[in-house]
Design a protein around this motif. Structure first.
Motif, PDB file in Angstrom:
ATOM      1  N   TYR A 265      -1.586   9.896 -14.462  1.00 10.59           N
ATOM      2  CA  TYR A 265      -0.319   9.176 -14.550  1.00 10.59           C
ATOM      3  C   TYR A 265       0.673   9.952 -15.415  1.00 10.59           C
ATOM      4  O   TYR A 265       0.339  10.407 -16.499  1.00 10.59           O
TER       5      TYR A 265
ATOM      6  N   CYS B 169      -3.943  -3.701 -23.626  1.00 13.34           N
ATOM      7  CA  CYS B 169      -2.614  -3.330 -24.122  1.00 13.34           C
ATOM      8  C   CYS B 169      -2.127  -4.241 -25.249  1.00 13.34           C
ATOM      9  O   CYS B 169      -1.981  -5.450 -25.061  1.00 13.34           O
TER      10      CYS B 169
ATOM     11  N   TRP C  51      -0.505   1.686 -13.141  1.00 11.73           N
ATOM     12  CA  TRP C  51      -1.365   0.488 -13.239  1.00 11.73           C
ATOM     13  C   TRP C  51      -1.559  -0.129 -11.867  1.00 11.73           C
ATOM     14  O   TRP C  51      -0.634  -0.168 -11.050  1.00 11.73           O
TER      15      TRP C  51
ATOM     16  N   HIS D 262       8.959   4.454 -16.293  1.00 17.39           N
ATOM     17  CA  HIS D 262       7.645   3.998 -16.761  1.00 17.39           C
ATOM     18  C   HIS D 262       7.210   2.768 -15.976  1.00 17.39           C
ATOM     19  O   HIS D 262       7.966   1.801 -15.878  1.00 17.39           O
TER      20      HIS D 262
ATOM     21  N   SER E 119       5.160   0.101 -16.745  1.00 15.52           N
ATOM     22  CA  SER E 119       4.484  -0.396 -17.945  1.00 15.52           C
ATOM     23  C   SER E 119       4.178  -1.884 -17.876  1.00 15.52           C
ATOM     24  O   SER E 119       4.819  -2.646 -17.151  1.00 15.52           O
ATOM     25  N   VAL E 120       3.184  -2.260 -18.659  1.00 18.53           N
ATOM     26  CA  VAL E 120       2.904  -3.673 -18.935  1.00 18.53           C
ATOM     27  C   VAL E 120       3.204  -3.902 -20.415  1.00 18.53           C
ATOM     28  O   VAL E 120       3.070  -2.957 -21.193  1.00 18.53           O
TER      29      VAL E 120
ATOM     30  N   THR F  60       8.702  -6.002 -24.325  1.00 19.98           N
ATOM     31  CA  THR F  60       7.818  -6.945 -25.010  1.00 19.98           C
ATOM     32  C   THR F  60       8.565  -7.842 -25.998  1.00 19.98           C
ATOM     33  O   THR F  60       8.312  -9.041 -26.083  1.00 19.98           O
TER      34      THR F  60
HETATM   35  N1  LIG Z   1       6.965  -0.610 -26.496  1.00 21.48           N
HETATM   36  C1  LIG Z   1       6.817  -1.154 -25.156  1.00 21.48           C
HETATM   37  C2  LIG Z   1       5.360  -1.259 -24.883  1.00 21.48           C
HETATM   38  C3  LIG Z   1       4.928  -1.181 -23.468  1.00 21.48           C
HETATM   39  C4  LIG Z   1       3.860  -0.118 -23.291  1.00 21.48           C
HETATM   40  O1  LIG Z   1       3.914   0.940 -23.936  1.00 21.48           O
HETATM   41  N2  LIG Z   1       2.875  -0.405 -22.427  1.00 21.48           N
HETATM   42  C5  LIG Z   1       1.879   0.585 -22.076  1.00 21.48           C
HETATM   43  C6  LIG Z   1       0.476  -0.001 -22.008  1.00 21.48           C
HETATM   44  S1  LIG Z   1      -0.051  -0.650 -23.577  1.00 21.48           S
HETATM   45  C7  LIG Z   1       2.210   1.079 -20.673  1.00 21.48           C
HETATM   46  O2  LIG Z   1       2.125   0.350 -19.718  1.00 21.48           O
HETATM   47  N3  LIG Z   1       2.637   2.356 -20.580  1.00 21.48           N
HETATM   48  C8  LIG Z   1       3.023   2.992 -19.349  1.00 21.48           C
HETATM   49  C9  LIG Z   1       4.315   3.775 -19.512  1.00 21.48           C
HETATM   50  O3  LIG Z   1       4.920   3.686 -20.598  1.00 21.48           O
HETATM   51  O4  LIG Z   1       4.724   4.445 -18.591  1.00 21.48           O
HETATM   52  C10 LIG Z   1       7.501  -2.486 -25.150  1.00 21.48           C
HETATM   53  O5  LIG Z   1       8.116  -2.764 -26.137  1.00 21.48           O
HETATM   54  O6  LIG Z   1       7.432  -3.247 -24.198  1.00 21.48           O
END
Ligand SMILES: N[C@@H](CCC(=O)N[C@@H](CS)C(=O)NCC(=O)O)C(=O)O
Length: 295
Positions: free
Chosen positions: A22, A59, A92, A123, A125-126, A142
């Motif tokens: 990834y 996470c 993911w 990203h 992301s979760v 978040t």
């Molecule tokens: N700092 C981010 C946190 C999100 C994050 O870093 N999630 C990680 C998993 S714990 C993720 O999915 N990362 C994939 C990416 O950043 O591309 C927020 O405030 O939402």
């Protein structure tokens, strides 16, 4: 009316030989591409069964919103499901272990991002908050998701605890200004090598230990978002960043901080959203989180 076929789609095994590791394609853009908020009378209003959180057990950021959701009494109001712990170049994905995407039947979380923004290249992301009404992601921030869960759904649910009470909001965000960089974002650098990040982390633990010798929670008798934000890092510390005990002998050397962390673990919203196996390094010794805190 056309019946939607009920399709359960899984991504198949993690396959880096085919899909690679990834990485974020193209120029790395901001992590948080979607920062919509739940408001009164805006595009995204609080309604039952309208929103869904895509999270990951591993996470810490997802863990925060899972705890807030439970403490806000929203388990029947806002859905939540979990992507697999591992990923390949597709990002993911939904696999058998935690079940399918119950909202859209997507195979990959990327599909939710692409449905929101065509050609999405950022990203994947979760956590990410999905809106069933507009069929798009509201937010992958978040911070905003947690605050909105804690403060925007009060008319639809009975909170166990109001984790973002108005009179403490300033203090919660002030603490975040210190603990965010030093603890939540600091543990990784602290583990990598001795130096300023490690010194700052250990000093923060000292100060927290002292503070919690006099105070039940970070901000007195009210359990707030500040405690949730800190705790998800504490619960991972000895099996994650400090698994090799490279930083210090363990959280237990700070008796008040350690008892406080166990007191929180005894609360169902914290305990039931924690799956140590998903964030423990291989061979890491797990402290006994079930020892009564005595607080
Ligand atoms: N700092 C981010 C946190 C999100 C994050 O870093 N999630 C990680 C998993 S714990 C993720 O999915 N990362 C994939 C990416 O950043 O591309 C927020 O405030 O939402």
């Amino acid at each position: 009316m056309v019946q939607q076929p009920h399709v359960t789609q899984f991504a198949g095994p993690v396959d880096t030989a085919t899909y690679g590791e990834y990485s974020i394609p193209g120029t790395p853009g901001p992590l948080l591409r979607f920062t919509g908020r739940i408001t009164t009378g805006g595009e995204f209003t609080a309604e039952p069964a309208r929103y869904h959180i895509y999270g990951g057990w591993f996470c810490p950021w997802s863990h925060r919103v899972a705890i807030t959701r439970a403490l806000a009494g929203l388990e029947d109001i806002v859905g939540m499901s979990f992507v697999d712990d591992d990923r390949d170049g597709r990002g993911w994905a939904f696999r058998e272990q935690y079940g399918p995407d119950p909202v859209n039947g997507f195979m990959l979380l990327r599909q939710a991002y692409e449905a929101t923004e065509e050609g999405f290249d950022g990203h994947v992301s979760v956590p990410a908050l999905w809106d069933r009404a507009t069929s798009r992601l509201v937010s992958n921030d978040t911070h905003g998701i947690g605050i909105d869960l804690a403060s925007r759904f009060g008319h639809l649910a009975t909170p166990v605890t109001d984790t973002y009470p108005e009179h403490l909001r300033g203090s919660i965000e002030e603490l975040d200004g210190w603990l965010g960089p030093t603890v939540n974002h600091g543990v990784r650098a602290a583990a990598a090598a001795p130096g300023p990040a490690r010194d700052a982390l250990l000093e923060a633990f000292e100060r927290l230990d002292d503070r919690l010798s006099r105070s039940r929670y970070l901000l007195g008798d009210d359990l707030t978002e500040a405690d949730i934000r800190l705790w998800v890092t504490l619960v991972r510390y000895d099996v994650g960043a400090n698994a090799g005990r490279a930083i210090n002998p363990g959280l237990h050397v700070y008796p008040h901080l350690w008892a406080y962390a166990r007191e929180l673990y005894a609360i169902p919203a914290f305990r039931d959203t924690t799956d140590f196996a998903t964030f423990s390094r291989p061979g890491a010794a797990l402290p006994d989180w079930s020892t009564p805190s005595g607080r």
